[in-house]
Scaffold this motif. Structure first.
Motif, PDB file in Angstrom:
ATOM      1  N   ASN A  85       0.865  -1.176   0.000  1.00  0.00           N
ATOM      2  CA  ASN A  85       0.000   0.000   0.000  1.00  0.00           C
ATOM      3  C   ASN A  85       0.901   1.226   0.000  1.00  0.00           C
ATOM      4  OD1 ASN A  85      -1.510   2.249   0.875  1.00  0.00           O
ATOM      5  ND2 ASN A  85      -3.019   0.931   1.872  1.00  0.00           N
ATOM      6  N   TYR A  86       0.905   1.950  -1.125  1.00  0.00           N
ATOM      7  CA  TYR A  86       1.689   3.190  -1.210  1.00  0.00           C
ATOM      8  C   TYR A  86       0.714   4.343  -1.377  1.00  0.00           C
ATOM      9  CZ  TYR A  86       4.821   6.811  -2.931  1.00  0.00           C
ATOM     10  OH  TYR A  86       5.512   7.994  -3.098  1.00  0.00           O
ATOM     11  N   LYS A  87       0.553   5.117  -0.325  1.00  0.00           N
ATOM     12  CA  LYS A  87      -0.372   6.256  -0.335  1.00  0.00           C
ATOM     13  C   LYS A  87      -1.745   5.872  -0.871  1.00  0.00           C
ATOM     14  CE  LYS A  87       3.372   9.518  -0.528  1.00  0.00           C
ATOM     15  NZ  LYS A  87       4.024  10.675  -0.917  1.00  0.00           N
ATOM     16  N   GLU A  89      -2.475   3.525  -2.933  1.00  0.00           N
ATOM     17  CA  GLU A  89      -2.429   2.726  -4.175  1.00  0.00           C
ATOM     18  C   GLU A  89      -1.980   1.318  -3.796  1.00  0.00           C
ATOM     19  OE1 GLU A  89       0.398   4.593  -6.830  1.00  0.00           O
ATOM     20  OE2 GLU A  89      -0.561   6.531  -6.584  1.00  0.00           O
ATOM     21  N   LYS A 146       8.099   4.019  -5.189  1.00  0.00           N
ATOM     22  CA  LYS A 146       6.806   3.600  -4.629  1.00  0.00           C
ATOM     23  C   LYS A 146       6.914   2.363  -3.741  1.00  0.00           C
ATOM     24  CE  LYS A 146       3.720   5.726  -7.880  1.00  0.00           C
ATOM     25  NZ  LYS A 146       2.562   5.617  -8.738  1.00  0.00           N
ATOM     26  N   TYR A 269       3.327  -1.432   4.060  1.00  0.00           N
ATOM     27  CA  TYR A 269       3.141   0.017   3.886  1.00  0.00           C
ATOM     28  C   TYR A 269       4.467   0.600   3.439  1.00  0.00           C
ATOM     29  CZ  TYR A 269      -1.524  -0.331   5.513  1.00  0.00           C
ATOM     30  OH  TYR A 269      -2.852  -0.662   5.583  1.00  0.00           O
ATOM     31  N   GLU A 271       5.277   3.642   2.148  1.00  0.00           N
ATOM     32  CA  GLU A 271       5.658   5.058   2.240  1.00  0.00           C
ATOM     33  C   GLU A 271       6.310   5.324   3.592  1.00  0.00           C
ATOM     34  OE1 GLU A 271       1.161   5.771   2.265  1.00  0.00           O
ATOM     35  OE2 GLU A 271       1.977   7.705   2.877  1.00  0.00           O
ATOM     36  N   GLU A 273       6.229   7.876   5.570  1.00  0.00           N
ATOM     37  CA  GLU A 273       5.460   8.618   6.578  1.00  0.00           C
ATOM     38  C   GLU A 273       4.597   7.715   7.467  1.00  0.00           C
ATOM     39  OE1 GLU A 273       5.842   9.480   3.384  1.00  0.00           O
ATOM     40  OE2 GLU A 273       7.239  11.103   3.861  1.00  0.00           O
TER      41      GLU A 273
END
Ligand code: FAD
Length: 365
Positions: A85-87, A89, A146, A269, A271, A273
């Motif tokens: 899961n990237y942001k 997506e 990504k 995950y 990303e 952040e």
């Protein structure tokens, strides 16, 4: 007098106890935790087997190992197909045609290959200076940014430009539509959980929980002819040459009042952040249909003495230190060192089974 005192009720110690029991040997197993199973321990919560120390998927291409474990449990057909899961997506892992189609709309393997080649060519360098340059060199910008960058930085606790390129030697890309993470022939999860499997292995042994062997070493040593030690090797020797280092991980587990949180057992995950690296939704390992669900967020963590040791850091310094301890271990007449902590080696479960069987064959002639 016991024939064997087994320190640690993880997979290694439990297989040793089972095989010794079959030969009529008396075993005493001491375990410092309040449960058996070591890191493969599963606990039933809301009818769901929760993998308390991280997701454990059994996979192997070793037929002997696969057939061996079948005697302790029936395995389901679970196939590990994590998603990233990237942001918001969603991408399939490991990198395969489904991932490339989602990223770029490419349909054929030839189109995907050409796209990766075009992306990587923009960053081609013979001597990548850090992990970022290495990854860009191998797969180019889109996959790196990504799916690799943030995840790797969280895992190692450093920015990719500060990490050595050797961490990523190659990045397997698959030009087929196949989301199966492992390449092994056999794969599955024991129905009923890993703890039930370990219980069967330990059926003939006497087990004492909540006992730290090192705190009662002399009195426990006096109870058995030989010792099988599966705890940390440096602790056994009182850290006399120094401490071996580990990476740790912490888990935040929650019961949710809903039947299905993320639709997959493993979601990475990617990303930076988002502070955790993965969320595990345990029921999907066993195709659960319960009303509730249990999830665990996984946070990579630095390790200090006293923390749970998870991953050995097999760099040059630690390997040299381990070899000093290993020399002492080889001189022991009464003590066998085994398992991931006793040999300071990351081992998957199938490696542990194979190694435990090799050691028991040698020892229990
Ligand atoms: P352990 O399970 O660590 O057992 C050692 C036992 O010794 C522990 O119970 C400990 O409490 C006890 N002990 C230590 N010191 C003492 C002492 N002084 N006195 C008494 N008892 C003591 N493998 C796979 O095949 N598939 C996976 O998907 C997978 N996922 C993993 C995920 C994570 C996060 C981690 C860290 C590992 C994963 N593994 C996986 C690897 C798997 O966990 C190991 O192969 C296996 O647990 C090792 O078994 P062991 O018996 O060697 O060690």
């Amino acid at each position: 007098m016991y024939d064997y005192l087994i320190v640690g009720s993880g997979l290694f110690g439990s297989i040793f106890a089972y095989e010794a029991g079959k030969k009529g040997k008396q075993c005493l197993v001491v375990e410092k935790r309040d449960h058996i199973g070591g890191n493969i321990y599963t606990k039933e919560v809301e009818g769901i087997q929760v993998h308390q120390y991280g997701a454990h998927i059994f996979h192997t291409s070793n037929r002997e190992v696969w057939e061996y474990v079948q005697q302790f449990a029936e395995f389901n057909r679970y196939t590990n197909s994590p998603v990233a899961n990237y942001k918001g997506e969603i991408y399939n892992l490991p990198f395969n045609m489904n991932t490339f189609n989602k990223l770029w709309g490419v349909v054929t393997p030839a189109e995907a290959k050409a796209k990766i080649e075009e992306q990587a060519a923009a960053y081609r360098t013979e001597h990548p200076a850090n992990l970022e340059e290495q990854a860009l060199n191998l797969v180019g910008k889109d996959i790196y940014e990504k799916l690799i960058k943030g995840y790797t930085e969280k895992q190692w606790g450093h920015r990719a430009t500060e990490l050595p390129p050797e961490i990523i030697k190659r990045l397997p890309v698959r030009y087929i539509y196949d989301n199966n993470y492992f390449n092994d022939i056999y794969q599955g999860i024991p129905i009923g959980g890993y703890t039930a499997m370990i219980e069967k292995m330990l059926a003939k042994a006497e087990v004492r929980l909540g006992v730290d062997y090192l705190e009662h070493k002399d009195e426990l040593d006096a109870l058995a002819e030989k010792i099988v030690y599966t705890g940390p090797i440096d602790a056994y020797y009182g850290y006399q040459f120094g401490e071996l280092e580990y990476r740790s991980v912490s888990f935040e587990t929650e019961v949710l009042d809903q039947p299905n949180y993320q639709g997959n057992a493993v979601v990475n995950y990617t990303e930076y952040e988002v502070p955790y690296t993965r969320i595990i939704e345990h029921k999907h390992f066993e195709f659960g249909t319960q009303d509730k669900t249990v999830i665990s967020r996984e946070y990579p963590a630095a390790w200090k003495k006293g923390d749970e040791p998870y991953y050995p850091v097999n760099n040059e310094k630690n390997n040299m230190l381990y070899h000093s301890y290993e020399k002492l271990a080889k001189e022991e007449k009464k003590v066998i060192f085994g398992g991931r902590l006793g040999t300071y080696k990351y081992m998957d479960m199938h490696h542990v089974v194979a190694e435990a069987l090799r050691v028991t064959k040698e020892e229990l002639i």
